[in-house]
Design an enzyme around this catalytic site. Structure first.
Site, PDB file in Angstrom:
ATOM      1  NE  ARG A  47      32.266  -8.735  30.255  1.00  0.00           N
ATOM      2  CZ  ARG A  47      31.281  -8.857  29.369  1.00  0.00           C
ATOM      3  NH1 ARG A  47      30.910 -10.041  28.954  1.00  0.00           N
ATOM      4  NH2 ARG A  47      30.664  -7.782  28.925  1.00  0.00           N
ATOM      5  CE1 TYR A  62      39.272 -14.904  39.105  1.00  0.00           C
ATOM      6  CE2 TYR A  62      41.173 -13.471  39.263  1.00  0.00           C
ATOM      7  CZ  TYR A  62      39.932 -13.752  38.740  1.00  0.00           C
ATOM      8  OH  TYR A  62      39.353 -12.887  37.840  1.00  0.00           O
ATOM      9  CD  GLN A 105      27.703  -2.934  18.564  1.00  0.00           C
ATOM     10  OE1 GLN A 105      27.559  -1.945  17.854  1.00  0.00           O
ATOM     11  NE2 GLN A 105      28.877  -3.349  18.962  1.00  0.00           N
ATOM     12  CG  ASP A 146      34.873  -0.127  29.994  1.00  0.00           C
ATOM     13  OD1 ASP A 146      35.151   0.178  31.162  1.00  0.00           O
ATOM     14  OD2 ASP A 146      35.134  -1.241  29.500  1.00  0.00           O
TER      15      ASP A 146
HETATM   16  C1  LIG Z   1      32.289  -9.704  25.116  1.00  0.00           C
HETATM   17  C2  LIG Z   1      33.063  -8.968  26.202  1.00  0.00           C
HETATM   18  C3  LIG Z   1      34.052  -9.659  26.907  1.00  0.00           C
HETATM   19  C4  LIG Z   1      34.804  -8.986  27.900  1.00  0.00           C
HETATM   20  N1  LIG Z   1      35.769  -9.667  28.571  1.00  0.00           N
HETATM   21  C5  LIG Z   1      36.491  -9.044  29.520  1.00  0.00           C
HETATM   22  C6  LIG Z   1      37.513  -9.725  30.244  1.00  0.00           C
HETATM   23  O1  LIG Z   1      37.760 -10.903  30.029  1.00  0.00           O
HETATM   24  N2  LIG Z   1      38.220  -9.035  31.196  1.00  0.00           N
HETATM   25  C7  LIG Z   1      37.975  -7.710  31.456  1.00  0.00           C
HETATM   26  O2  LIG Z   1      38.637  -7.104  32.317  1.00  0.00           O
HETATM   27  N3  LIG Z   1      36.988  -7.044  30.824  1.00  0.00           N
HETATM   28  C8  LIG Z   1      36.262  -7.675  29.856  1.00  0.00           C
HETATM   29  N4  LIG Z   1      35.271  -7.001  29.210  1.00  0.00           N
HETATM   30  C9  LIG Z   1      35.056  -5.594  29.577  1.00  0.00           C
HETATM   31  C10 LIG Z   1      34.354  -5.426  30.882  1.00  0.00           C
HETATM   32  O3  LIG Z   1      33.201  -6.220  30.910  1.00  0.00           O
HETATM   33  C11 LIG Z   1      34.032  -3.947  30.949  1.00  0.00           C
HETATM   34  O4  LIG Z   1      35.255  -3.226  31.051  1.00  0.00           O
HETATM   35  C12 LIG Z   1      33.240  -3.534  32.164  1.00  0.00           C
HETATM   36  O5  LIG Z   1      32.327  -4.506  32.552  1.00  0.00           O
HETATM   37  C13 LIG Z   1      32.484  -2.222  31.875  1.00  0.00           C
HETATM   38  O6  LIG Z   1      31.403  -2.544  31.055  1.00  0.00           O
HETATM   39  P1  LIG Z   1      30.599  -1.607  30.094  1.00  0.00           P
HETATM   40  O7  LIG Z   1      29.178  -2.045  30.231  1.00  0.00           O
HETATM   41  O8  LIG Z   1      30.911  -0.186  30.297  1.00  0.00           O
HETATM   42  O9  LIG Z   1      31.137  -1.980  28.626  1.00  0.00           O
HETATM   43  P2  LIG Z   1      31.088  -3.364  27.849  1.00  0.00           P
HETATM   44  O10 LIG Z   1      31.094  -4.505  28.766  1.00  0.00           O
HETATM   45  O11 LIG Z   1      32.149  -3.284  26.811  1.00  0.00           O
HETATM   46  O12 LIG Z   1      29.643  -3.347  27.120  1.00  0.00           O
HETATM   47  C14 LIG Z   1      29.325  -2.496  26.041  1.00  0.00           C
HETATM   48  C15 LIG Z   1      28.123  -3.059  25.318  1.00  0.00           C
HETATM   49  O13 LIG Z   1      27.663  -2.085  24.389  1.00  0.00           O
HETATM   50  C16 LIG Z   1      27.291  -2.708  23.176  1.00  0.00           C
HETATM   51  N5  LIG Z   1      27.361  -1.672  22.135  1.00  0.00           N
HETATM   52  C17 LIG Z   1      28.471  -1.082  21.612  1.00  0.00           C
HETATM   53  N6  LIG Z   1      28.120  -0.134  20.734  1.00  0.00           N
HETATM   54  C18 LIG Z   1      26.758  -0.094  20.698  1.00  0.00           C
HETATM   55  C19 LIG Z   1      25.798   0.694  19.997  1.00  0.00           C
HETATM   56  N7  LIG Z   1      26.160   1.663  19.151  1.00  0.00           N
HETATM   57  N8  LIG Z   1      24.482   0.449  20.196  1.00  0.00           N
HETATM   58  C20 LIG Z   1      24.084  -0.543  21.054  1.00  0.00           C
HETATM   59  N9  LIG Z   1      24.951  -1.315  21.732  1.00  0.00           N
HETATM   60  C21 LIG Z   1      26.260  -1.084  21.571  1.00  0.00           C
HETATM   61  C22 LIG Z   1      28.275  -3.858  23.055  1.00  0.00           C
HETATM   62  O14 LIG Z   1      27.767  -4.888  22.227  1.00  0.00           O
HETATM   63  C23 LIG Z   1      28.417  -4.319  24.509  1.00  0.00           C
HETATM   64  O15 LIG Z   1      27.478  -5.309  24.858  1.00  0.00           O
HETATM   65  C24 LIG Z   1      34.519  -7.624  28.206  1.00  0.00           C
HETATM   66  C25 LIG Z   1      33.508  -6.942  27.499  1.00  0.00           C
HETATM   67  C26 LIG Z   1      32.772  -7.597  26.505  1.00  0.00           C
HETATM   68  C27 LIG Z   1      31.661  -6.846  25.750  1.00  0.00           C
END
Ligand SMILES: Cc1cc2nc3c(=O)[nH]c(=O)nc-3n(C[C@H](O)[C@H](O)[C@H](O)COP(=O)(O)OP(=O)(O)OC[C@H]3O[C@@H](n4cnc5c(N)ncnc54)[C@H](O)[C@@H]3O)c2cc1C
Length: 397
Positions: A106, A220, A34, A297
């Site tokens: 990250r 760290y 998004q 997540d």
């Molecule tokens: C900008 C950001 C900063 C973060 N910083 C930290 C941190 O400092 N420390 C930490 O522990 N964890 C952080 N996290 C979380 C960590 O990266 C995640 O817990 C872990 O990597 C699991 O990632 P994920 O891909 O399941 O979810 P996420 O990393 O949350 O990615 C989800 C993605 O889905 C996209 N999205 C959401 N809804 C929709 C939709 N309807 N259609 C299309 N796309 C959509 C979002 O834009 C995002 O890019 C951060 C996440 C983000 C997005």
């Protein structure tokens, strides 16, 4: 016969890793996020061997190595006087668990994954495209996309919802009955400190974990030791969206006023604090329905006390790729993916919760914990993580 087509909603660490794993499994992948531009945001990540082994297989680790750091140890310290309670040696991490234990930013991990995605002809990344809903049928899955004011549709053989802890798509998955995402009562504060301004002892190639009453501190060095990543977890009532609310350093100075000078000096050297609420949710029974599956997540948001959010999303991606390459029946393969991952991810979710309770103990309970850590010693403490880090079993191998 043309390659099967996977749709992925979300290009975070989970979605990007899944795209690479599915391309390896012979899929054509359309990856939607998004966000108009993928924000290179966040703080440091501890990349444990269960995840680094997968990144190595995907050709991502080699891109990350120049900017990452292999810590020699984890040092656990007592907040009030800085006494070392235990040192967990990590020098033999690769020998012990089959892959390196790394500290990375990250944003660096995301860039390394994006570079790998850009090199893969089978993957097409669409930014500024929100997946608003889906319809899963016997022959395929159709999704509704929002691109600004424009409404579009796309279709494929499966949809992987990697849309993060606040996943909207999870709510639409039949049979998941997701419990509410709730605020855990804790916030995480993060900052990067220029190494030139940090107390010298903070530049050791170690992860330091300080345990205090209702708070803990992790720091760290990162990026070749040029900065120190600092994360303070405090019990505090704060509810907000996103990862980047500005934090006021005076609050932290007061909250950590009784901590050892070294910790306070590090906190004082940090500028530009960002904070976010830590969210928690009970494990759910189903991650898949028909041709749709949750990942990262969206499937299992977890508290960060085992530093496994990104690692578990990467493990999901590997398991998903493995299941879809072994079985071309998508619905069966998605169920196999769920079966391979659910118990472990749930276990990690619950262990992270417990770890948070142990870290924030106070009074006699904290005293007992500290004595137990000292009595166990680093080597025995390390052995308690073998189940989590060992990269030589399952898809991580
Ligand atoms: C900008 C950001 C900063 C973060 N910083 C930290 C941190 O400092 N420390 C930490 O522990 N964890 C952080 N996290 C979380 C960590 O990266 C995640 O817990 C872990 O990597 C699991 O990632 P994920 O891909 O399941 O979810 P996420 O990393 O949350 O990615 C989800 C993605 O889905 C996209 N999205 C959401 N809804 C929709 C939709 N309807 N259609 C299309 N796309 C959509 C979002 O834009 C995002 O890019 C951060 C996440 C983000 C997005």
């Amino acid at each position: 016969m043309s390659a099967p087509h996977a749709l992925i909603a979300g290009a975070g660490i989970g979605g990007l890793s899944a795209a690479l794993c599915l391309a390896r499994a012979g899929y054509r992948v359309s990856l939607f996020d998004q966000a108009e531009a993928l924000e290179e945001a966040g703080a440091g990540l501890q990349l444990s061997p269960n995840a680094s082994s997968i990144l190595r297989r995907l050709g991502v680790l080699e891109r990350l190595l120049p900017s990452s750091l292999a810590p020699r140890a984890v040092r656990i310290r007592r907040a009030r006087d800085g006494a070392t309670l235990c040192v967990l040696p990590l020098e033999d991490a690769e020998k012990r668990w089959g892959a390196p234990y790394l500290l990375a930013h990250r944003a660096d991990l995301q860039r390394a994954l994006l570079d790998a995605v850009a090199r893969e002809d089978a993957i097409k990344l669409h930014t500024g495209a929100a997946v608003a809903g889906f319809l899963s049928g016997a022959d395929g899955v159709a999704i509704a996309l929002r691109k600004g004011l424009i409404r579009l549709e796309a279709s494929g053989d499966c949809l992987i919802c990697a849309d993060g802890s606040r996943s909207l798509l999870r709510e639409k998955l039949p049979g998941t009955r997701p419990g509410a995402l709730r605020f855990s009562g804790r916030t995480a504060w993060r900052a990067l400190v220029d190494a030139r301004c940090a107390p010298p002892e903070m530049l050791r190639a170690e992860t330091s974990l300080w345990l205090g009453r209702k708070a803990h501190l992790v720091h760290y060095p990162l990026r070749g030791g040029t900065v120190v990543n600092v994360v303070a977890i405090v019990e505090e009532d704060f509810r907000a969206d996103g990862w980047s609310t500005e934090g006021c350093s005076a609050f932290l100075a007061e909250r950590f006023a009784r901590w050892d000078t070294a910790a306070r000096n590090l906190l004082a050297a940090a500028e530009n604090w960002r904070k976010w609420p830590l969210l928690d949710r009970d494990p759910i029974a189903h991650w898949t329905s028909g041709r749709v599956a949750l990942l990262g997540d969206a499937a299992h948001p977890m508290l960060p006390f085992l530093a496994q959010g990104a690692a578990q999303a990467i493990e999901d991606a590997a398991a998903l790729g493995g299941a879809l390459s072994r079985d071309r029946n998508v619905e069966r393969a998605l169920l196999a993916y769920q079966a391979a991952r659910q118990a472990r991810a749930t276990h990690v979710q619950q262990a992270s919760r417990r770890q948070g309770v142990i870290y924030h103990l106070s009074g006699p309970a904290a005293l007992a914990r500290d004595l137990a850590f000292r009595a166990l010693g680093g080597e025995n403490m390390l052995a308690r993580y073998d189940w989590l880090y060992d990269a030589r079993g399952g898809e991580a191998a």
